[in-house]
Design a protein around this motif. Structure first.
Motif, short mmCIF file in Angstrom:
data_model
loop_
_atom_site.label_atom_id
_atom_site.label_comp_id
_atom_site.label_asym_id
_atom_site.label_seq_id
_atom_site.Cartn_x
_atom_site.Cartn_y
_atom_site.Cartn_z
N VAL A 184 -25.16 -28.07 -37.30
CA VAL A 184 -24.81 -28.62 -38.61
C VAL A 184 -24.83 -30.15 -38.61
CG1 VAL A 184 -23.42 -26.58 -39.12
CG2 VAL A 184 -22.30 -28.65 -38.26
N ALA A 185 -25.19 -30.75 -37.48
CA ALA A 185 -25.21 -32.21 -37.38
C ALA A 185 -26.34 -32.80 -38.21
CB ALA A 185 -25.33 -32.63 -35.93
N ARG A 186 -26.14 -34.01 -38.68
CA ARG A 186 -27.15 -34.69 -39.49
C ARG A 186 -28.44 -34.88 -38.71
NH1 ARG A 186 -29.12 -35.40 -44.07
NH2 ARG A 186 -27.07 -35.77 -44.99
N LYS A 187 -28.40 -35.62 -37.64
CA LYS A 187 -29.57 -35.91 -36.80
C LYS A 187 -30.81 -36.10 -37.66
CE LYS A 187 -27.55 -33.66 -32.79
NZ LYS A 187 -27.64 -32.60 -31.76
N GLY A 199 -12.97 -15.66 -35.29
CA GLY A 199 -13.52 -14.31 -35.39
C GLY A 199 -14.13 -14.06 -36.76
N LEU A 200 -13.41 -14.49 -37.81
CA LEU A 200 -13.92 -14.32 -39.17
C LEU A 200 -15.13 -15.22 -39.41
CD1 LEU A 200 -13.54 -12.96 -41.93
CD2 LEU A 200 -11.94 -14.81 -42.54
N LEU A 201 -15.10 -16.43 -38.87
CA LEU A 201 -16.24 -17.34 -39.02
C LEU A 201 -17.50 -16.74 -38.39
CD1 LEU A 201 -14.58 -20.81 -38.25
CD2 LEU A 201 -15.01 -19.76 -40.48
N ARG A 202 -17.33 -16.11 -37.24
CA ARG A 202 -18.48 -15.46 -36.59
C ARG A 202 -19.01 -14.30 -37.44
NH1 ARG A 202 -19.64 -16.78 -31.33
NH2 ARG A 202 -18.09 -17.97 -30.16
N LYS A 203 -18.09 -13.57 -38.08
CA LYS A 203 -18.50 -12.44 -38.92
C LYS A 203 -19.34 -12.90 -40.10
CE LYS A 203 -16.50 -8.96 -36.80
NZ LYS A 203 -17.30 -7.85 -36.21
N VAL A 204 -18.90 -13.94 -40.80
CA VAL A 204 -19.69 -14.42 -41.94
C VAL A 204 -20.98 -15.09 -41.46
CG1 VAL A 204 -17.74 -14.67 -43.51
CG2 VAL A 204 -18.42 -16.62 -42.11
N GLY A 205 -20.96 -15.56 -40.21
CA GLY A 205 -22.16 -16.14 -39.64
C GLY A 205 -23.27 -15.12 -39.42
N LYS A 206 -22.91 -13.87 -39.35
CA LYS A 206 -23.91 -12.81 -39.15
C LYS A 206 -24.47 -12.28 -40.47
CE LYS A 206 -21.67 -11.22 -34.86
NZ LYS A 206 -22.71 -11.68 -33.94
N LEU A 207 -23.92 -12.77 -41.58
CA LEU A 207 -24.37 -12.31 -42.89
C LEU A 207 -25.44 -13.23 -43.46
CD1 LEU A 207 -20.89 -11.45 -44.47
CD2 LEU A 207 -22.48 -9.88 -43.32
N ASN A 208 -26.28 -12.67 -44.28
CA ASN A 208 -27.33 -13.47 -44.92
C ASN A 208 -26.88 -13.83 -46.33
OD1 ASN A 208 -29.81 -14.73 -45.40
ND2 ASN A 208 -30.73 -12.83 -46.13
N ILE A 229 -11.97 -34.11 -39.47
CA ILE A 229 -13.36 -33.89 -39.89
C ILE A 229 -14.16 -33.24 -38.76
CG2 ILE A 229 -15.52 -35.08 -40.47
CD1 ILE A 229 -13.86 -36.99 -42.18
N GLU A 230 -13.91 -33.66 -37.53
CA GLU A 230 -14.62 -33.07 -36.40
C GLU A 230 -14.31 -31.58 -36.28
OE1 GLU A 230 -15.57 -34.39 -31.88
OE2 GLU A 230 -13.45 -34.05 -32.30
N GLU A 231 -13.05 -31.21 -36.41
CA GLU A 231 -12.68 -29.80 -36.34
C GLU A 231 -13.32 -29.01 -37.49
OE1 GLU A 231 -8.23 -30.26 -34.31
OE2 GLU A 231 -8.48 -30.40 -36.48
N PHE A 232 -13.40 -29.62 -38.65
CA PHE A 232 -14.04 -29.01 -39.81
C PHE A 232 -15.50 -28.68 -39.50
CE2 PHE A 232 -14.91 -29.85 -44.63
CZ PHE A 232 -14.94 -28.48 -44.88
N LEU A 233 -16.19 -29.63 -38.90
CA LEU A 233 -17.60 -29.42 -38.57
C LEU A 233 -17.78 -28.38 -37.47
CD1 LEU A 233 -18.93 -33.09 -38.78
CD2 LEU A 233 -19.39 -31.21 -40.36
N TYR A 262 -19.52 -22.73 -35.93
CA TYR A 262 -19.32 -21.33 -35.57
C TYR A 262 -20.14 -20.41 -36.47
CZ TYR A 262 -15.61 -21.26 -32.02
OH TYR A 262 -14.90 -21.35 -30.84
N ILE A 263 -20.17 -20.73 -37.76
CA ILE A 263 -20.94 -19.93 -38.71
C ILE A 263 -22.43 -20.07 -38.43
CG2 ILE A 263 -21.47 -19.56 -41.15
CD1 ILE A 263 -18.67 -20.72 -41.78
N ALA A 264 -22.88 -21.31 -38.29
CA ALA A 264 -24.30 -21.56 -38.06
C ALA A 264 -24.77 -20.99 -36.72
CB ALA A 264 -24.57 -23.07 -38.10
#
Length: 279
Positions: free
Chosen positions: A14-17, A133-142, A155-159, A164-166
């Protein structure tokens, strides 16, 4: 190199780069750079009549995304917890009738299955922002995910939560700044307006603002909406209600329809100056 440095892993996905800005395409609207997307609706779906009245009002304003909580994480176990599955049915019926997209919150794996069947955007609320755990679950959804910033998160923790989702494959993420807890008592939370330009430098993901939960009081929400547009946010998510004084949850921070309509007219004038498209 110290052990701490060796264990430190940079945010990658999710980094800008050199990544191009992510644009979330919802068919009838978009969220991302160049757009200011408006999401609105009641804090919770209370009954069929109110959600249909809200959907009709939003469609008249040209707003394409309706919010409404059906599974409510409340501080007190005695507070209204939402209508659950019945609320999802009311949301879906109203959205289909007025050609709107739906965003609503999933609290856990069980409610995620139900929300995924109905919603166009899955919301992960502030209290679950570090529920990995929930973040990983939504990460598997399209399906697009709106991730709210935890009320005690950096902000770092937010990213990292977005990462986790990405990491699980879902790159359709919208970040939502909704205020953080400070020592201030005049507002429910403190809106971290500076987080918007910082996040735009740090990530390619769209970032919107929830002024309702930040303020906790409807009288200053119009100014926060204007500030959101001026600072470069990609949209807002606002709580509105036809009769806030009778709302079952968060009535004090819900805008009445007439006031909300007036504010939308005002920000459209500002958007023309800033060359931003209101969606």
């Amino acid at each position: 190199m110290s052990l701490e440095a060796e264990l430190k892993v940079d945010i990658k996905l999710v980094a800008r780069k050199n990544n191009e800005n992510t644009i979330i395409d919802l068919e009838n609207t978009k969220v991302g750079e160049g757009f200011f997307t408006i999401i609105a609706g009641p804090c919770s779906v209370e009954n069929k009549e109110i959600i249909e009245e809200t959907a009709h009002f939003l469609s008249e304003l040209g707003i394409k995304i309706m919010r409404g909580g059906v599974f409510k994480p409340r501080t007190s176990p005695y507070s209204f917890q939402g209508l659950g599955k019945k609320g999802l049915e009311y949301l879906k019926l109203a959205a289909e009738k007025y050609n709107l997209k739906i965003i609503t919150e999933a609290l856990d794996e069980d409610t995620l299955k139900l929300v995924n069947e109905c919603a166009d955007i899955i919301q992960i609320g502030s209290r679950n922002a570090q529920n990995y755990g929930l973040l990983r679950k939504v990460g598997k959804l399209n399906k697009p995910v709106l991730l709210k910033r935890g009320f005690m998160m950096t902000i770092e923790e937010f990213l990292y939560s977005a990462e986790y989702i990405a990491f699980e494959g879902n790159k359709n993420i919208i970040l939502c700044e909704r205020g953080i807890r400070t020592f201030e008592t005049k507002t429910r939370n403190t809106l971290d307006i500076s987080a918007i330009p910082v996040l735009k430098k740090e990530t390619h993901l769209p970032i919107i603002i929830d002024p309702s939960h930040a303020a906790g009081r409807r009288d200053i929400i119009p100014d926060l909406i204007k500030a959101s547009l001026a600072i470069g946010a990609h949209g807002i998510m606002v709580e509105i209600h036809p009769q806030p004084e009778k709302a079952l949850s968060d009535g004090k921070q819900s805008m009445i329809f007439k006031e909300f309509e007036k504010t939308i007219k005002e920000i459209k004038e500002l958007a023309d100056v800033l060359k931003v498209e209101i969606k």
